[in-house]
Scaffold this motif. Structure first.
Motif, mmCIF file in Angstrom:
data_model
loop_
_atom_site.group_PDB
_atom_site.id
_atom_site.type_symbol
_atom_site.label_atom_id
_atom_site.label_comp_id
_atom_site.label_asym_id
_atom_site.label_seq_id
_atom_site.Cartn_x
_atom_site.Cartn_y
_atom_site.Cartn_z
ATOM 1 N N ASN A 118 5.868 -0.397 8.708
ATOM 2 C CA ASN A 118 7.305 -0.407 8.534
ATOM 3 C C ASN A 118 7.708 0.402 7.299
ATOM 4 N N VAL A 119 8.761 1.204 7.409
ATOM 5 C CA VAL A 119 9.357 2.001 6.325
ATOM 6 C C VAL A 119 8.433 3.133 5.881
ATOM 7 N N SER A 120 7.205 2.817 5.458
ATOM 8 C CA SER A 120 6.303 3.859 4.951
ATOM 9 C C SER A 120 5.773 4.759 6.050
ATOM 10 N N ASN A 121 5.757 4.257 7.289
ATOM 11 C CA ASN A 121 5.250 5.013 8.446
ATOM 12 C C ASN A 121 3.800 5.450 8.274
ATOM 13 N N GLN A 122 3.014 4.674 7.573
ATOM 14 C CA GLN A 122 1.603 5.015 7.374
ATOM 15 C C GLN A 122 0.734 4.324 8.416
ATOM 16 N N LEU A 123 -0.326 4.989 8.803
ATOM 17 C CA LEU A 123 -1.261 4.406 9.758
ATOM 18 C C LEU A 123 -1.985 3.225 9.122
ATOM 19 N N ASN A 124 -2.281 2.229 9.940
ATOM 20 C CA ASN A 124 -3.000 1.062 9.445
ATOM 21 C C ASN A 124 -3.927 0.540 10.529
ATOM 22 N N PHE A 125 -5.168 0.281 10.148
ATOM 23 C CA PHE A 125 -6.149 -0.372 11.011
ATOM 24 C C PHE A 125 -6.367 -1.784 10.484
ATOM 25 N N LEU A 126 -6.237 -2.775 11.358
ATOM 26 C CA LEU A 126 -6.385 -4.171 10.963
ATOM 27 C C LEU A 126 -7.495 -4.805 11.794
ATOM 28 N N TYR A 127 -8.192 -5.785 11.196
ATOM 29 C CA TYR A 127 -9.263 -6.461 11.926
ATOM 30 C C TYR A 127 -9.499 -7.832 11.314
ATOM 31 N N GLN A 128 -10.041 -8.754 12.116
ATOM 32 C CA GLN A 128 -10.440 -10.065 11.615
ATOM 33 C C GLN A 128 -11.926 -10.056 11.282
ATOM 34 N N ARG A 129 -12.284 -10.827 10.255
ATOM 35 C CA ARG A 129 -13.645 -10.793 9.734
ATOM 36 C C ARG A 129 -14.513 -11.943 10.225
ATOM 37 N N GLY A 130 -14.046 -12.658 11.255
ATOM 38 C CA GLY A 130 -14.888 -13.707 11.811
ATOM 39 C C GLY A 130 -14.477 -15.113 11.438
ATOM 40 N N GLY A 131 -13.250 -15.296 10.943
ATOM 41 C CA GLY A 131 -12.751 -16.625 10.633
ATOM 42 C C GLY A 131 -11.296 -16.738 11.019
ATOM 43 N N ASP A 132 -10.773 -17.933 10.991
ATOM 44 C CA ASP A 132 -9.381 -18.138 11.379
ATOM 45 C C ASP A 132 -8.433 -17.445 10.398
ATOM 46 N N ASP A 164 -7.913 -14.527 9.138
ATOM 47 C CA ASP A 164 -8.479 -13.780 8.001
ATOM 48 C C ASP A 164 -8.395 -12.269 8.244
ATOM 49 N N THR A 165 -7.217 -11.804 8.634
ATOM 50 C CA THR A 165 -7.020 -10.389 8.915
ATOM 51 C C THR A 165 -7.146 -9.549 7.644
ATOM 52 N N ALA A 166 -7.871 -8.440 7.753
ATOM 53 C CA ALA A 166 -7.973 -7.451 6.680
ATOM 54 C C ALA A 166 -7.150 -6.227 7.068
ATOM 55 N N THR A 167 -6.510 -5.603 6.071
ATOM 56 C CA THR A 167 -5.611 -4.479 6.351
ATOM 57 C C THR A 167 -5.879 -3.322 5.397
ATOM 58 N N PRO A 168 -6.896 -2.516 5.666
ATOM 59 C CA PRO A 168 -7.186 -1.362 4.804
ATOM 60 C C PRO A 168 -6.242 -0.187 5.104
ATOM 61 N N ILE A 169 -4.986 -0.338 4.729
ATOM 62 C CA ILE A 169 -3.953 0.622 5.082
ATOM 63 C C ILE A 169 -4.182 1.968 4.396
ATOM 64 N N SER A 170 -3.888 3.045 5.095
ATOM 65 C CA SER A 170 -3.937 4.374 4.503
ATOM 66 C C SER A 170 -2.757 4.540 3.552
ATOM 67 N N ASN A 171 -2.983 5.236 2.451
ATOM 68 C CA ASN A 171 -1.894 5.392 1.488
ATOM 69 C C ASN A 171 -1.707 6.820 0.985
ATOM 70 N N THR A 172 -2.213 7.793 1.720
ATOM 71 C CA THR A 172 -2.042 9.188 1.303
ATOM 72 C C THR A 172 -0.895 9.819 2.083
ATOM 73 N N PRO A 173 -0.199 10.759 1.474
ATOM 74 C CA PRO A 173 0.951 11.395 2.145
ATOM 75 C C PRO A 173 0.612 12.021 3.491
ATOM 76 N N LEU A 174 -0.589 12.553 3.649
ATOM 77 C CA LEU A 174 -0.938 13.215 4.906
ATOM 78 C C LEU A 174 -1.020 12.227 6.059
ATOM 79 N N ALA A 175 -1.184 10.944 5.771
ATOM 80 C CA ALA A 175 -1.320 9.947 6.830
ATOM 81 C C ALA A 175 0.021 9.405 7.296
ATOM 82 N N VAL A 176 1.102 9.866 6.677
ATOM 83 C CA VAL A 176 2.420 9.408 7.086
ATOM 84 C C VAL A 176 2.772 10.001 8.446
#
Length: 263
Positions: free
Chosen positions: A127-141, A143-155
Motif C-alpha cells: 500500500n502507498v509505497s507500491n513496493q514488491l513484498n514476499f511473505l511467508y509463515q515460518r512454521g507456527g501460528d 508468524d508471518t515474515a515480511t522481507p519487503i523490498s525497499n529499493t527504488p527500482l522495486a517500486v
C-alpha cells in the motif's frame, strides 16, 4: 490466440526437456483461467473476475485477468505441486490502478493461522509505497515474515504494464534470500529466516488472499509459478513470448501430422 499456441508449445517442451517440469502453474488468461503448465492447476473466477483484451506487451491478440472491486479473484484448488519448500519463483506482468495492497497470489494460511497470514507464500504490492513484498509463515501460528523490498527500482508503477518476479531460496538450516526483479532487472535482495515452506492444503488465491482483503485492482497477465530458483536471464526470458526450440517444433509437427492422419 498467440498465447494459446505458446501454451501448446510449452506442453510439448515438457516432453522434450525435463527443465520444463519446474513450471508448476502457468496462467496465460488467454480466453481461459486454466493452467497451461500441464499440472492441471486450473482456476475458477470468483465474484465477477473477468478477462480483458488489455494484454501485456508482446502478447498481441491475447487477454489478461481483470480484477476490480467486489473481492474478485481466481481460486485454484489445492494440489501438492503448489506447495513450495526451499525454492520458489513467481513471475507475472501486472498493471495496477491505484495505491492499495495489490495481492498477486497467496497460498494461505498455514498451521491454523488467521486468514490474513501468509501461509506457504504470498506475493503482493504494498500500500502507498507500491513496493514488491514476499511473505511467508515460518512454521507456527500467526508468524508471518515480511522481507519487503525497499529499493527504488522495486517500486511498481500504476496504470502501466510492468513485469515483476520474486525468487526465493532457503535450504535446510541455512538462512536464505529473496530476490525482487522488475522488468527483468534485479531490484533488491533480502535475507529470509530459516523456516520457509510451511505448507498447507488450502487453495491458491490469484488476485487476493484467503481473507479477501488484499484485492488486486487492475490486470494480471502471464502468471507463472516455478518450484525452483530462476536466474536473472531466465526471468528476463519469461517477459516475452518464447521462441519454440527446434525440438519443440519437431514434436509439434509430429503431433499435427498424427492429428491429420486421424481425421
Amino acid at each position: 490466440m498467440k498465447k494459446s499456441i505458446v501454451a501448446l508449445l510449452a506442453l510439448g517442451a515438457m516432453s522434450v526437456g525435463s527443465s520444463q517440469a519446474a513450471l508448476v502453474a502457468h496462467y496465460t488468461f488467454d480466453g481461459t483461467f486454466d493452467d497451461a503448465s500441464g499440472f492441471g492447476n486450473n482456476g475458477s473466477p470468483v465474484n465477477g473476475a473477468s478477462l480483458s483484451a488489455d494484454a501485456a506487451p508482446g502478447f498481441a491478440g491475447g487477454q489478461s485477468l481483470f480484477l476490480t472491486d467486489g473481492q474478485q479473484h481466481v481460486l485454484v484448488p489445492h494440489n501438492d505441486s503448489l506447495n513450495m519448500t526451499e525454492t520458489l519463483t513467481v513471475t507475472a506482468w501486472v498493471k495496477t490502478q491505484g495505491n492499495a495492497w495489490e495481492g498477486l497470489l497467496a497460498k494461505n494460511p498455514s498451521d491454523g493461522s488467521l486468514l490474513n497470514h501468509a501461509g506457504n507464500y504470498e506475493v503482493r504490492i504494498e500500500n502507498v509505497s507500491n513496493q514488491l513484498n514476499f511473505l511467508y509463515q515460518r512454521g507456527g501460528d500467526n508468524d508471518t515474515a515480511t522481507p519487503i523490498s525497499n529499493t527504488p527500482l522495486a517500486v511498481v508503477g500504476a496504470n502501466e504494464w510492468i513485469h515483476v518476479a520474486v525468487s526465493v531460496e532457503q535450504i535446510g538450516d541455512t538462512p536464505g534470500e529473496v530476490k525482487y526483479y522488475t522488468n527483468g532487472v534485479l531490484a533488491d535482495t533480502k535475507p529470509i529466516e530459516v523456516g520457509f515452506g510451511a505448507t498447507n492444503t488450502n487453495p491458491l488465491y490469484i488476485g487476493s488472499r484467503a481473507d479477501l482483503f488484499t484485492q488486486f485492482n487492475g490486470n494480471i497477465d502471464d502468471l507463472r509459478i516455478y518450484n525452483t530458483v530462476l536466474s536473472q536471464g531466465e526471468i528476463a526470458a519469461t517477459m516475452a513470448v518464447p521462441e519454440p526450440s527446434t525440438g519443440v517444433l519437431a514434436l509439434l509437427g509430429t503431433l499435427l501430422v498424427g492429428f491429420r492422419r486421424k481425421r
